[in-house]
Design an enzyme around this catalytic site. Sequence first.
Site, PDB file in Angstrom:
ATOM      1  N   ARG A 224       8.654   2.210 -19.179  1.00 30.60           N
ATOM      2  CA  ARG A 224       9.017   2.178 -17.890  1.00 30.60           C
ATOM      3  C   ARG A 224       9.621   0.627 -17.695  1.00 30.60           C
ATOM      4  NH1 ARG A 224       4.985   1.600 -12.828  1.00 30.60           N
ATOM      5  NH2 ARG A 224       4.582  -0.417 -13.751  1.00 30.60           N
TER       6      ARG A 224
ATOM      7  N   ASP B 189      -5.989   6.361 -20.443  1.00 28.36           N
ATOM      8  CA  ASP B 189      -4.557   5.829 -21.163  1.00 28.36           C
ATOM      9  C   ASP B 189      -4.393   4.328 -21.186  1.00 28.36           C
ATOM     10  OD1 ASP B 189      -4.251   8.500 -21.661  1.00 28.36           O
ATOM     11  OD2 ASP B 189      -2.769   8.554 -20.135  1.00 28.36           O
TER      12      ASP B 189
ATOM     13  N   GLY C 177      -7.444  -8.178 -12.239  1.00 26.95           N
ATOM     14  CA  GLY C 177      -7.497  -7.107 -13.230  1.00 26.95           C
ATOM     15  C   GLY C 177      -6.437  -6.760 -14.217  1.00 26.95           C
TER      16      GLY C 177
ATOM     17  N   GLU D 125      -6.008  -0.229 -23.295  1.00 22.45           N
ATOM     18  CA  GLU D 125      -5.440  -1.480 -23.949  1.00 22.45           C
ATOM     19  C   GLU D 125      -5.506  -2.756 -23.225  1.00 22.45           C
ATOM     20  OE1 GLU D 125      -1.864  -0.384 -25.670  1.00 22.45           O
ATOM     21  OE2 GLU D 125      -2.641   0.810 -27.390  1.00 22.45           O
TER      22      GLU D 125
ATOM     23  N   TYR E 183      -0.685  15.019 -13.060  1.00 23.32           N
ATOM     24  CA  TYR E 183      -0.067  13.746 -13.291  1.00 23.32           C
ATOM     25  C   TYR E 183       1.416  13.835 -13.009  1.00 23.32           C
ATOM     26  CZ  TYR E 183      -1.041   8.887 -14.670  1.00 23.32           C
ATOM     27  OH  TYR E 183      -1.160   7.481 -14.955  1.00 23.32           O
TER      28      TYR E 183
ATOM     29  N   LEU F 107     -16.084  -5.680  -1.942  1.00 24.28           N
ATOM     30  CA  LEU F 107     -17.177  -5.890  -1.642  1.00 24.28           C
ATOM     31  C   LEU F 107     -17.883  -7.155  -2.395  1.00 24.28           C
ATOM     32  CD1 LEU F 107     -19.012  -2.476  -1.507  1.00 24.28           C
ATOM     33  CD2 LEU F 107     -18.168  -3.644   0.339  1.00 24.28           C
TER      34      LEU F 107
END
Lengths: 485, 674
Positions: free
Chosen positions: A341, A130, A64, A133, A404, A198
């Site tokens: 971050r 968010d 991912g 990108e 959030y 799955l």
Amino acid sequence: EWRRGEDPPPDTRRDKYQRGRDRSYDSDDYSRGRERLDCIYKLDPSPLVFQTVHNDAMSVRSKGGTSVSGVLECPKDEKRMIVSIDMTDMNKILWVDEENLTMCAEAGIIGEDLERKLAAKGYCTGHDPDSREVSSLGGWIATRASGMKKNVYGNIEDLLVGVKLVTPRGVIERSCQVPRISAGPDIHHFVLGSEGTLGIITEAVLKIRPLPELKKFGSLVFPDFESGVSCMREVARQRCAPASIRLVDNRQFRFGHALKPEQSFFASLKDSVKAFYVTKFKGFDPEKLCVATLLFEGSREVVESQERRVYNIAAKFGGLPAGEENGERGYMLTFAIAYMRDLGMEYGVVAESFETSLPWDRVLDACRNVKDRVQRESQRYRLHHDPVVSCRVTQTYDAGACIYFYLILNYRGLSDPVHTFDEIERAAREEVLSSGGSISHHHGVGKIRKRWLRETVSEAGVEMLRAIKQQTDPQNIFGCGNLIP
Amino acid sequence: RMSYTAHLSSDQSGICFGIRSYNPSVSRYCKPRSRSELIQAVLASPRVRHVIQKLSDDDETKKRHLDVQSFRILDDMAHNFYSIHRIRWFAVFVRQLIVKTLFERTLVNEGGLEQLFSTVDAPVVILPTHRSYADFLILSLLMYPYNLHLPAVCTGEDFKAMSFFGSLLRNCGGFFIRRSFGSDPLYWSLFTEYVQSILSNHELPVEFFIEGTRSRTGKSLHPKMGLFSAVCEMYVKRRVSDIYILPVSICYETRLEESLLVWELLGVSKPKESTRGLWKARKVLQENFGRIHMTFGKMMSLHAEIGHSVDRQHHSSRPRFVSGKCDLVHCEESAIQQLAYRIVSEQQKGWILCPSSLVAAVLLQQNNIDKDDLTEKVASLKELLERRGAKIMWEDTNRSSVDRGLYFLRDSVAVDSNSISTSSLSQLRAELSEVPWPSHCADCLTDEERMATLVDASRVMTLVCQQNQLIHLVTFDSLIAIGLCTHGYLQSRYGLLVLCQMLLSILSQEIAIKREKWKQCFENSMLQLEAEGVVVMSDDHSMVEVPSSSVDTVKFLSGVLIPSLMSAFLVCTWLLDCLTSEMMVSSIASAVQNYNLLLIKEGLLTFYETLSKESIKSVVISMINLKVLSQNKDAKTVTLFNRQKLESLHQSLGLITSCRCVERHPAKRQQSKL
């Protein structure tokens, strides 16, 4: 067409490697010393292939873009070889149906590319997380993603018209492309949020919309967080929410303020009110005030009438319009935070975000409780610097809202920062659950929230999920270990 | 060891005290509001709306009526707290007229009090012991010089009626609740919401008495769960992330209302609280009441104490207002109850004993004692108690401590030049062998005779109340000692345990320990006694024996609870003989008291403690719990339910109190009925 052990072309390797990396801190994939195989060439995954995979004793997972729930971590007790399938080359739009306003694309397409390509034809999906990108179409479906503009376009489950999931038992898909169907429990909902357990999502059909005539930012300033939340609740009650409406607390407001390049927040208020008016005449306390950012989309009339309604409601709760520019900057900030971050790490700062959904009546209590709990935990661990907890209300629904949280910690001078951070984060999450929140609004369960799934969906619910998994993938080829505890 | 600092009695003049700077820090979560805003907030709360909705059945007139009613209730209840002048007034008044005039000194462990400074942003609940009316006045007063918020204090509605005092209380944070509102859902919801609203807005700390009422006897009472559950519910449903609980022990050398309370125990009706009454009482009692000790215990966090037993699925899946009463699941309830008992035991740990308690304990068992002997016995009792963790206020020498103790018992004991006697106790005490049916019938007792006996009894009861302050330290020791005395100082360990459990089940109303803890307390007590050499175990730990050197200690220990058991025995006797029809608990208490009065009158009984209606009632309630009696909840009457069990209890108690048997005189019973 996939070959085992073949090196990827040198120019693409780093990029892909980077992309496949789990974006959480605790990623020990690289140190496992296990043979890894990256299928970087185009792949048409079919049940037959996976059968072969099983014979070779491998565990397969799809790679991912982002992950905030540990979905890409290798399961600790996995003894088989792990195959990661990179879907990024499956990035074509297969067709666009302008009559029915749908389009079909391969699942590896990245959000940004999808929107750009559709925009060239004058359309958009309107799904705007968010992370767009870096996140892919398949990833959205596998995690039950939510987009910023869901008030106009809907969340991924509302957008999804068709999906193809390749499992070891065969391909799961619906045989028709219809707006709604009553044919037993919706098969799509087995796929949505299945988190790679799955099979592999290879393509999907989503609704599309013509590009909006007008896109307009806006912002509101409130004397305090409570009145901001009350305003959002009223907006939800009257069902007049614009494409996006978000409320950031004072902490985040000041943080964003500190990041601004030139002029201050108040200087940019020129088109509506002056700083003097806000702080002196209206008596807003800069330590308490908070800001809502707005995004309107649609035809000119719709936008104008929406603006009027929202500003009228806001006025009832002491809110003042604070200009377009501040609104736009607010949305930029959310994108920026994801990148900051990594920057923070260099300066001894760890940060983590988590989100939840709550009924309206518990929103304020939950925000306060989480902040209190973190404060107390940090006293317990004798942190040298108080941690920062900040929250924002990012989505409104009829029955509740999505919140959030950011948790930021300065770990300098701590003997065991990872453990301390984990403990504090855990306490914060526990507090969210105790305050009546869900384990996740759109990040999903992954590995880090598995332990709370049982209490969330009940024992029998977990058994049901397990039964589906057992029947669809009896050999646990998709042994990513997500979701099911 | 805790250090105590004298406060509130400094030489600072009233004016200086009144105008000192008072500016307690306000929580950042607090939204200041007026009294009427608070009332409106409670009325508008989902909990109250829900209950009114349910009660009114969607009938608009009914609903309006309930709205008006709710407003009246809240207006009656709510405190009035928003003026600094009132607080200064209160501070000066209470300090000058009560604390400085009546008490020698007030001593506080500052370390404990300072915990309140670190909790500005968390709701705090202060849970003091309740032995005297002065409790909340003094505690509130103490907050003032420390620059802390005066707490909102939950008090009984009967104070409201007092003309000056009532408004003084209200203006300083007192709010008034009805004594009983068990099944009134509207009242429950208003009152729960009121307390929760104060706490969740972080306005003030809330103070209430976990024992629910003043302990007349001086013993700790079983905690009452109503208000405490309402507070815990707020944490369980996460209106706040945590609540801090501060147990406080307020110990008096003598209570202001000691004599009133003693009469109340004897069942002479209590004068209604009125300002004039209080003023008169103050005039009469214008004397030295000794010292006050306040111990602030360790602050407890609800999250740490009951956090693990919260069933959050239950609370997350429904709205938080669904019930007027607290909506808690079983495991939460039991955790909360356990915590309540722990708070009571924390209060006991902080308790400061005064010499008068020790002197009273010795005098109750030995009359006509000379001072040297008394001093020696008190000193050894002090050591025994200190080994059990007691904190005792002591003078420089044992002799001066005993003198101090005697000074505060001056109304009950006669001090000759060298020997001390309690005016009404004869030496018979433990030599009673039979309880025959009294030859008089109750009617034969004239009012004067009755009164004279009761006056004697009141003197004894004063001593008993003083002794009761230390009773929690030796309860199990005493029960074990009773078991050993009954069986010739040799008994099996198991037999002792069974006996203790039987006695506890009879005395359970007066011993604030949960049934589940009995066994553990018994074991602890056994270990302690063994370590002290009071008892000796056989090699296989099955038999317990008393060596001859410690027979006196065992006798003394057993003497502490024997009067209570005697009282229970007499209740059983009376129940066996006279309970033929349905009766109210209060009339049983009067009848048993009359019966005991006659026995005393005839010189057959010397335990004046048995005249206490309170202890008679508590035995009757235990009998109901033991299913010996059955209670008719509506009529509040009881009938005999299990005669066999009553007979066996009667027999065991008779054995213990060394009364062999009761002579039955059917003829006399007829007479007494008339």
